[in-house]
Structure formats: C-alpha cells, structure tokens
Design an enzyme around this catalytic site. Structure first.
Site, mmCIF file in Angstrom:
data_model
loop_
_atom_site.group_PDB
_atom_site.id
_atom_site.type_symbol
_atom_site.label_atom_id
_atom_site.label_comp_id
_atom_site.label_asym_id
_atom_site.label_seq_id
_atom_site.Cartn_x
_atom_site.Cartn_y
_atom_site.Cartn_z
ATOM 1 N N ASP A 63 0.831 -1.201 0.000
ATOM 2 C CA ASP A 63 0.000 0.000 0.000
ATOM 3 C C ASP A 63 0.866 1.252 0.000
ATOM 4 O O ASP A 63 2.094 1.176 0.123
ATOM 5 C CB ASP A 63 -0.933 0.005 1.215
ATOM 6 C CG ASP A 63 -0.239 -0.489 2.491
ATOM 7 O OD1 ASP A 63 0.959 -0.206 2.670
ATOM 8 O OD2 ASP A 63 -0.897 -1.151 3.310
ATOM 9 N N ASN A 132 -7.270 -3.315 14.441
ATOM 10 C CA ASN A 132 -8.665 -3.595 14.106
ATOM 11 C C ASN A 132 -8.789 -4.736 13.102
ATOM 12 O O ASN A 132 -9.852 -4.968 12.540
ATOM 13 C CB ASN A 132 -9.367 -2.342 13.578
ATOM 14 C CG ASN A 132 -8.746 -1.814 12.291
ATOM 15 O OD1 ASN A 132 -7.776 -2.373 11.777
ATOM 16 N ND2 ASN A 132 -9.301 -0.723 11.758
ATOM 17 N N HIS A 134 -7.001 -5.050 10.254
ATOM 18 C CA HIS A 134 -6.775 -4.744 8.847
ATOM 19 C C HIS A 134 -5.527 -5.440 8.308
ATOM 20 O O HIS A 134 -4.526 -5.589 9.002
ATOM 21 C CB HIS A 134 -6.750 -3.234 8.585
ATOM 22 C CG HIS A 134 -5.583 -2.483 9.151
ATOM 23 N ND1 HIS A 134 -4.314 -2.566 8.645
ATOM 24 C CD2 HIS A 134 -5.519 -1.595 10.175
ATOM 25 C CE1 HIS A 134 -3.515 -1.766 9.307
ATOM 26 N NE2 HIS A 134 -4.216 -1.174 10.260
ATOM 27 N N GLU A 139 -9.609 -2.046 5.631
ATOM 28 C CA GLU A 139 -10.245 -1.808 6.914
ATOM 29 C C GLU A 139 -11.443 -2.749 7.104
ATOM 30 O O GLU A 139 -11.904 -3.379 6.146
ATOM 31 C CB GLU A 139 -10.706 -0.351 6.992
ATOM 32 C CG GLU A 139 -9.585 0.681 6.852
ATOM 33 C CD GLU A 139 -8.725 0.823 8.110
ATOM 34 O OE1 GLU A 139 -8.723 -0.087 8.954
ATOM 35 O OE2 GLU A 139 -8.046 1.861 8.239
#
Length: 238
Positions: A63, A132, A134, A139
């Site tokens: 990314d 979380n 990811h 997400e």
C-alpha cells in the site's frame, strides 16, 4: 496453517526471516510482497544481518498513502527503499509501490493489479496485522474479493499510525492498497506479529469467525499460511 511462537520479537523476526530465505533459495528471482509498519521490522532486521543474495528478487508493496509529497520519508516508498531495497541489497526500483501521484487513482490501482499479474504473481507475501484486523489498509468491512483500490483510513488506523507523524492531523486519510482478494492470490502468506496489544486481534483473525468485520480472518481461507508470533502476541490463542 503453520504457527510458530517465539519468546521475543527478535526471535520471531529471525524465524520469519528463515521462511523468506527458504523461498529465495528455492527461487532466486522470487517475487516477494513487502509490508511496512512496525510488525515486519524484526524480520527485515534479521534479513539484513544475513548473507542471502537478494539481487534477483523483485517485489510489490502492499500500500501507499495518498497526499504525501514525493520523497516524503513517511511515505511507504521511502520506507521500502530504506528498510528493504538498500538493506537487503535489492536492485534499485525492484520493489514496486502503488503510484499515488497519478491523476487517476482508479486507473493507477488497475495498473498495479496488472503489474502483479505480469510478474507472475507473488510467491511470498509478508503481512502485518492492524489492531482492528486490517491487512494492508483493508479496513473492517472490506470484501474478501476486493482488489487494489483507493481506501479511506479509519480513525483508529490513523491514530495508530500517528506515531510516525508530528501530529495525528498529518496522517493521510486516503491510501492505495492491495485488496484482500489480491493478497489471497499470493502463493504463500507470512504473517508476523508481536506485542501483547496484538493478542486479541491475532486470536480473532486465526481462531474467530471468518468475516469481513475482521479482514485478517481471510487468512483462514488460504491454503498456505505461516504465522510467526512472539509469546505476547500469542497470548489470546486457545
């Protein structure tokens, strides 16, 4: 799924590095997928201390932030250059990073997908995991068949990444990220995590229900996954 639990982040990094070296020895021109952030740093430290020949290796970053100026040291292009290309002795430009300077980001995302396919796919994808759940910047809620695309970062992710910036407000809100579907097409996945703060989400990802609410739970769908944890990160596993 192969699970390795070590005493410390350094030992976990060394164990993960052994997996990477095995891949490169079997295929000196391997295509590797590189993660950024703090999770893979012990792995890169261990690889930098070895005498493995990475001169024929190519790769793809997971990314990149949208909105940082070219050459910004907080960009993942800069991190990859510093932590991977130079330290491991890869050829300059051997690791591709999503082009976030393109006027059409959707077209740039499609070009990145095509570049991965043109390279024959990723042999070994290095992964970290967010608090979380990811994977890359996918997400919670990201579809498991998602491809490289523009993604909006959650406040929790931006808060977690604020340590790399002077203030939380400086953390970009957008990124280009490989999708879950893109990641799952790699032939071998290597997840590394360390620290007690990752224990709960690691347990959810590896032993909880497979759901987009926890993107990393998609690892359970893959046929070849190696998970390397330190003892603290493994603390939530049953």
């Amino acid at each position: 799924m192969e699970l390795l639990i070590l005493k410390s982040p350094e030992e976990a990094g060394a164990a993960a590095a052994a997996v990477v070296r095995e891949c490169v020895r079997a295929r000196p021109d391997a295509v590797l997928g590189f993660a950024t952030g703090s999770s893979p740093l012990p792995l890169y430290d261990a690889l930098a201390g070895s005498d493995e020949d990475f001169s024929r290796v190519t790769g793809f970053a997971l990314d990149e932030y949208v909105g940082l100026p070219p050459g910004d040291p907080r960009s993942y292009a800069s991190v990859i250059d510093d932590e991977v290309t130079r330290r491991l002795g890869l050829q300059s430009g051997a690791v591709h990073v999503p082009d976030v300077s393109a006027p059409d980001l959707d077209a740039s995302a499609k070009d990145y997908e095509q570049a991965i396919q043109a390279a024959g796919g990723v042999d070994l994808q290095i992964l970290g995991i967010g608090h979380n759940g990811h994977l890359a910047f996918n997400e919670p809620g990201a579809p498991f068949d998602s491809r490289t695309r523009v993604e909006t970062l959650t406040e929790r992710t931006r808060t977690a990444n604020a340590r790399f910036f002077d203030s939380p407000e400086e953390v970009p809100t957008l990124c280009l990220t490989q999708g879950i579907g893109t990641i799952l097409e790699a032939r071998h996945l290597l997840l590394i995590a360390h620290g007690a703060d990752k224990a709960d989400i690691v347990a959810r990802a590896l032993q909880g229900p497979v759901t987009p609410d926890c993107p990393a739970s998609a690892l359970q769908l893959h046929g070849r996954v190696t998970v390397v944890l330190d003892k603290a990160a493994a603390g939530g596993l049953k």
